[in-house]
Design a protein around this motif. Structure first.
Motif, short mmCIF file in Angstrom:
data_model
loop_
_atom_site.label_atom_id
_atom_site.label_comp_id
_atom_site.label_asym_id
_atom_site.label_seq_id
_atom_site.Cartn_x
_atom_site.Cartn_y
_atom_site.Cartn_z
N ASN A 1 0.89 -1.16 0.00
CA ASN A 1 0.00 0.00 0.00
C ASN A 1 0.93 1.22 0.00
OD1 ASN A 1 -1.71 2.15 0.56
ND2 ASN A 1 -3.00 0.93 1.93
N ASN A 2 1.13 1.77 -1.16
CA ASN A 2 2.15 2.80 -1.36
C ASN A 2 1.89 4.08 -0.60
OD1 ASN A 2 3.64 1.26 -3.18
ND2 ASN A 2 2.45 1.97 -4.92
N TRP A 3 2.97 4.73 -0.18
CA TRP A 3 2.93 6.11 0.26
C TRP A 3 3.32 6.94 -0.96
CZ3 TRP A 3 7.47 9.09 0.28
CH2 TRP A 3 8.65 8.38 0.11
N LYS A 4 3.09 8.24 -0.89
CA LYS A 4 3.43 9.07 -2.05
C LYS A 4 4.00 10.40 -1.61
CE LYS A 4 -0.55 11.99 -2.88
NZ LYS A 4 -1.69 12.29 -3.69
N GLY B 1 8.45 18.65 -9.55
CA GLY B 1 7.43 18.58 -10.60
C GLY B 1 6.91 17.18 -10.84
N THR B 2 7.35 16.19 -10.04
CA THR B 2 6.89 14.82 -10.23
C THR B 2 6.26 14.28 -8.94
OG1 THR B 2 8.99 13.79 -9.60
CG2 THR B 2 8.71 14.35 -11.93
N THR B 3 5.55 13.16 -9.10
CA THR B 3 4.94 12.44 -7.98
C THR B 3 5.46 11.01 -8.02
OG1 THR B 3 2.94 13.78 -8.12
CG2 THR B 3 2.76 11.70 -6.93
N ILE B 4 5.83 10.48 -6.85
CA ILE B 4 6.23 9.08 -6.76
C ILE B 4 5.28 8.34 -5.82
CG2 ILE B 4 8.67 9.52 -7.26
CD1 ILE B 4 9.09 8.89 -4.15
N TYR B 5 5.10 7.06 -6.07
CA TYR B 5 4.34 6.14 -5.21
C TYR B 5 5.28 5.00 -4.89
CZ TYR B 5 0.05 8.55 -6.57
OH TYR B 5 -0.92 9.50 -6.77
N VAL C 1 14.02 5.29 9.71
CA VAL C 1 13.57 5.33 8.32
C VAL C 1 12.76 4.06 8.07
CG1 VAL C 1 14.29 5.35 5.90
CG2 VAL C 1 15.52 6.74 7.59
N VAL C 2 11.51 4.20 7.62
CA VAL C 2 10.61 3.06 7.46
C VAL C 2 10.18 2.84 6.00
CG1 VAL C 2 9.84 3.01 9.87
CG2 VAL C 2 8.63 4.45 8.22
N SER C 3 10.99 3.32 5.08
CA SER C 3 10.81 3.06 3.65
C SER C 3 12.17 3.23 2.99
CB SER C 3 9.80 4.05 3.03
OG SER C 3 10.40 5.33 2.87
N GLY C 4 12.21 2.96 1.71
CA GLY C 4 13.41 3.29 0.97
C GLY C 4 13.55 4.81 0.89
N THR C 5 14.74 5.28 0.53
CA THR C 5 14.94 6.71 0.28
C THR C 5 14.97 6.91 -1.23
OG1 THR C 5 17.34 6.45 0.41
CG2 THR C 5 16.20 7.10 2.43
N TYR C 6 14.31 7.97 -1.68
CA TYR C 6 14.12 8.17 -3.12
C TYR C 6 14.47 9.59 -3.51
CZ TYR C 6 11.66 3.82 -2.46
OH TYR C 6 11.35 2.54 -2.12
N ASN C 7 15.27 9.72 -4.55
CA ASN C 7 15.55 11.03 -5.14
C ASN C 7 14.40 11.39 -6.05
OD1 ASN C 7 18.01 11.37 -3.85
ND2 ASN C 7 19.14 10.33 -5.47
N VAL C 8 13.71 12.48 -5.73
CA VAL C 8 12.51 12.88 -6.45
C VAL C 8 12.76 14.20 -7.17
CG1 VAL C 8 10.03 13.35 -6.26
CG2 VAL C 8 11.11 11.72 -4.70
N LYS C 9 12.45 14.22 -8.43
CA LYS C 9 12.62 15.42 -9.24
C LYS C 9 11.44 16.37 -9.01
CE LYS C 9 13.41 16.69 -14.06
NZ LYS C 9 13.51 16.16 -15.44
N GLY D 1 12.90 21.22 -11.78
CA GLY D 1 13.58 20.00 -12.20
C GLY D 1 14.72 19.55 -11.30
N THR D 2 14.94 20.24 -10.18
CA THR D 2 16.00 19.82 -9.27
C THR D 2 15.51 18.65 -8.42
OG1 THR D 2 15.33 21.51 -7.68
CG2 THR D 2 17.11 22.07 -9.22
N VAL D 3 16.40 18.05 -7.65
CA VAL D 3 16.10 16.79 -6.95
C VAL D 3 16.27 16.96 -5.44
CG1 VAL D 3 16.87 14.38 -6.67
CG2 VAL D 3 16.76 15.41 -8.95
N THR D 4 15.35 16.34 -4.69
CA THR D 4 15.43 16.25 -3.22
C THR D 4 15.15 14.79 -2.84
OG1 THR D 4 14.71 18.54 -2.94
CG2 THR D 4 14.41 17.09 -1.05
N THR D 5 15.76 14.33 -1.76
CA THR D 5 15.59 12.96 -1.29
C THR D 5 14.46 12.90 -0.26
OG1 THR D 5 17.94 12.57 -1.63
CG2 THR D 5 16.77 10.97 -0.26
N PHE D 6 13.53 11.94 -0.44
CA PHE D 6 12.37 11.77 0.45
C PHE D 6 12.28 10.33 0.93
CE2 PHE D 6 11.18 15.38 -2.19
CZ PHE D 6 10.63 16.26 -1.27
N TRP D 7 11.63 10.13 2.09
CA TRP D 7 11.39 8.81 2.67
C TRP D 7 10.28 8.92 3.71
CZ3 TRP D 7 15.51 11.93 3.74
CH2 TRP D 7 15.63 12.38 5.05
#
Length: 144
Positions: free
Chosen positions: A58-61, A103-107, A93-101, A72-78
């Protein structure tokens, strides 16, 4: 005739209980965040939200709408969990860490350690930098 009415009434009541007793499902919410991304990989965290699910899929976003670094720059989220004051570290930390650009959405999935817990959105600069900046957007601890 009265017994038929009673039977119908009992059936209606039982069906009502079944409908009302079904589990509550999560929705895909948009919880605002507005961080100052600190220097040298220091962490920023949001307020806590309860992650009800035990399903790690059950994804977080995170929807990374704005970055003071620019488009278009990148920040790391978790996903992050606050730990008791006596714990060796004050968070986990209870998820992976993700570099997010920007202007985008990750799940993304969470670890089982995020199940039925209060969790927070964590963020840091993806670069080891002496400059801080603002990052904002929306997040959700579970989306379905």
């Amino acid at each position: 005739m009265k017994s038929k009415r009673k039977l119908v009434l009992i059936i209606v009541l039982l069906l009502s209980l079944v409908v009302l007793a079904r589990p509550v499902s999560a929705s895909n919410d948009n919880i605002k965040f507005n961080f100052t991304i600190k220097t040298y990989h220091a962490n920023s965290v949001s307020g806590e939200k309860y992650r009800q699910t035990t399903n790690t899929k059950n994804n977080w976003k995170v929807n990374f709408s704005y970055s003071g670094e620019g488009a278009g720059t990148v920040t790391t989220f978790w996903l992050d969990k606050k730990m008791p004051w006596y714990a060796e570290l004050n968070h986990q930390v209870v998820s992976g860490t993700y570099n997010v650009k920007q202007g985008t959405t990750i799940y993304k999935p969470a670890y089982s350690s995020a199940s039925q817990q209060n969790v927070r959105l964590g963020a840091e600069n993806n670069n080891y930098s002496a400059k801080s900046y603002t990052a904002s957007g929306y997040w959700d601890e579970e989306t379905n």
